[in-house]
Write a protein that holds these residues in place. Sequence first.
Motif, mmCIF file in Angstrom:
data_model
loop_
_atom_site.group_PDB
_atom_site.id
_atom_site.type_symbol
_atom_site.label_atom_id
_atom_site.label_comp_id
_atom_site.label_asym_id
_atom_site.label_seq_id
_atom_site.Cartn_x
_atom_site.Cartn_y
_atom_site.Cartn_z
ATOM 1 N N UNK B 18 0.810 -1.209 0.000
ATOM 2 C CA UNK B 18 0.000 0.000 0.000
ATOM 3 C C UNK B 18 0.847 1.264 0.000
ATOM 4 N N UNK B 19 1.889 1.265 0.784
ATOM 5 C CA UNK B 19 2.740 2.453 0.813
ATOM 6 C C UNK B 19 3.436 2.634 -0.531
ATOM 7 N N UNK B 20 3.826 1.515 -1.126
ATOM 8 C CA UNK B 20 4.419 1.565 -2.460
ATOM 9 C C UNK B 20 3.461 2.192 -3.460
ATOM 10 N N UNK B 21 2.221 1.724 -3.444
ATOM 11 C CA UNK B 21 1.229 2.237 -4.392
ATOM 12 C C UNK B 21 1.000 3.730 -4.212
ATOM 13 N N UNK B 22 0.882 4.131 -2.974
ATOM 14 C CA UNK B 22 0.553 5.528 -2.729
ATOM 15 C C UNK B 22 1.741 6.429 -3.048
ATOM 16 N N UNK B 23 2.930 5.887 -2.897
ATOM 17 C CA UNK B 23 4.109 6.707 -3.181
ATOM 18 C C UNK B 23 4.425 6.798 -4.658
ATOM 19 N N UNK B 24 4.109 5.764 -5.389
ATOM 20 C CA UNK B 24 4.419 5.829 -6.820
ATOM 21 C C UNK B 24 3.377 6.643 -7.567
ATOM 22 N N UNK B 25 2.287 6.958 -6.871
ATOM 23 C CA UNK B 25 1.214 7.701 -7.510
ATOM 24 C C UNK B 25 1.465 9.199 -7.467
ATOM 25 N N UNK B 26 1.360 9.846 -8.605
ATOM 26 C CA UNK B 26 1.315 11.302 -8.652
ATOM 27 C C UNK B 26 -0.069 11.698 -8.163
ATOM 28 N N UNK B 27 -0.157 12.466 -7.113
ATOM 29 C CA UNK B 27 -1.484 12.897 -6.661
ATOM 30 C C UNK B 27 -2.139 11.881 -5.757
ATOM 31 N N UNK B 28 -3.443 11.920 -5.720
ATOM 32 C CA UNK B 28 -4.180 11.205 -4.676
ATOM 33 C C UNK B 28 -5.009 10.041 -5.198
ATOM 34 N N UNK B 29 -5.337 9.142 -4.295
ATOM 35 C CA UNK B 29 -6.122 7.951 -4.588
ATOM 36 C C UNK B 29 -7.160 7.776 -3.497
ATOM 37 N N UNK B 30 -8.273 7.142 -3.811
ATOM 38 C CA UNK B 30 -9.203 6.832 -2.736
ATOM 39 C C UNK B 30 -9.067 5.365 -2.329
ATOM 40 N N UNK B 31 -9.796 5.000 -1.275
ATOM 41 C CA UNK B 31 -9.631 3.668 -0.702
ATOM 42 C C UNK B 31 -9.945 2.559 -1.701
ATOM 43 N N UNK B 32 -11.013 2.740 -2.453
ATOM 44 C CA UNK B 32 -11.424 1.716 -3.402
ATOM 45 C C UNK B 32 -10.383 1.497 -4.492
ATOM 46 N N UNK B 33 -9.854 2.597 -4.994
ATOM 47 C CA UNK B 33 -8.855 2.493 -6.050
ATOM 48 C C UNK B 33 -7.575 1.840 -5.519
ATOM 49 N N UNK B 34 -7.193 2.225 -4.324
ATOM 50 C CA UNK B 34 -6.027 1.594 -3.701
ATOM 51 C C UNK B 34 -6.263 0.095 -3.545
ATOM 52 N N UNK B 72 -16.156 10.796 0.118
ATOM 53 C CA UNK B 72 -15.183 9.834 0.619
ATOM 54 C C UNK B 72 -13.780 10.431 0.599
ATOM 55 N N UNK B 73 -12.898 9.766 1.306
ATOM 56 C CA UNK B 73 -11.550 10.298 1.487
ATOM 57 C C UNK B 73 -10.615 9.951 0.344
ATOM 58 N N UNK B 74 -9.628 10.807 0.159
ATOM 59 C CA UNK B 74 -8.528 10.532 -0.749
ATOM 60 C C UNK B 74 -7.245 10.622 0.057
ATOM 61 N N UNK B 75 -6.266 9.849 -0.397
ATOM 62 C CA UNK B 75 -5.004 9.794 0.329
ATOM 63 C C UNK B 75 -3.874 10.114 -0.619
ATOM 64 N N UNK B 76 -2.858 10.779 -0.102
ATOM 65 C CA UNK B 76 -1.666 10.961 -0.932
ATOM 66 C C UNK B 76 -0.428 11.000 -0.064
ATOM 67 N N UNK B 77 0.672 10.575 -0.659
ATOM 68 C CA UNK B 77 1.944 10.601 0.066
ATOM 69 C C UNK B 77 2.260 12.034 0.437
#
Lengths: 143, 143
Positions: B18-34, B72-77
């Motif tokens: 999960x941390x890998x996914x969120x860090x390689x992402x430019x910008x934000x993601x929500x829980x479902x997409x993660x 819903x929430x979005x998360x980003x590194x």
Amino acid sequence: MGMATPRNYRLTSQRQTLLGLIRQQEGHLDAIELYRRAQELQPRISLSTVYRAMHFFKQLGLIEEHRFEQDHLHYEAKPKVEHCHLICLRCGRISEFQSPQTDKLKKEVEHEKNFKVASIQIHLQGYCDQCQGKQFFEVDNRE
Amino acid sequence: MGMATPRNYRLTSQRQTLLGLIRQQEGHLDAIELYRRAQELQPRISLSTVYRAMHFFKQLGLIEEHRFEQDHLHYEAKPKVEHCHLICLRCGRISEFQSPQTDKLKKEVEHEKNFKVASIQIHLQGYCDQCQGKQFFEVDNRE
DNA sequence: ATATCTGCAAATAATTTGCAGCACA
DNA sequence: TGTGCTGCAAATTATTTGCAGATAT
């Protein structure tokens, strides 16, 4: 969804009550608290009406919506001067702060991005004066 | 609630993913997409794990949580440089903007209020370049 | 007269939680 | 070897919605 945008708006007693409450309040209120206060003035008002009115006021630009650390919304009358909210991650207290940077930021965005700003929310999370030094992993500060 | 703060943390494969996914992402993601992306790497991962990991990363200060116009929430590194989010009230598109005002604001708050800032969220809602002139009461822009 | 609003009850959907088994340290 | 983490299923809770009756204009 299918809800068509009405062409005329009505100033009902419920809307008057709610706008009055939100305007006389220093700072923000959540839906339940608004509902409680409104009930004292209009016992038959419903929670849906509160939510619908907030949505309506927001569209009209009369109020701002904030989602702090909690899982529900807070509403406040749109202030004359923009301000930031400081949210303490330990005690949960929320205070306000005004700064000229806010207005500069808004102008920058409008000029550089040609983005017409309707409302601004600036939330700074961290540790307040009284809570500093106690900050690590205080996950559960309720009760 | 009753969940005691653990004394030791574990770097499990789920958290790494999960941390890998969120860090390689430019910008934000929500829980479902993660969750979807994580499933491709670890088919048995669960949505609760995603939520729990986000909560955990947030406590550690590794990510930021954003609630845009949606429910819903979005998360980003956590980025090296703070940035603002511009949210178009008509098309819903979210863009980013960096400004030196952000850092000035943070310093002001730290000095004037003795508030230790952990993270900042600046959301500007309004109408983007392409959507201007169409802004009034476009309540329902979905579909 | 009629479009808009309201109250009520039911639906929706994101997030959280209890629990029993698994696994990292 | 035990604390911490996970998956699953069920619970929770804020917010939204359908509908039939009321109301502002």
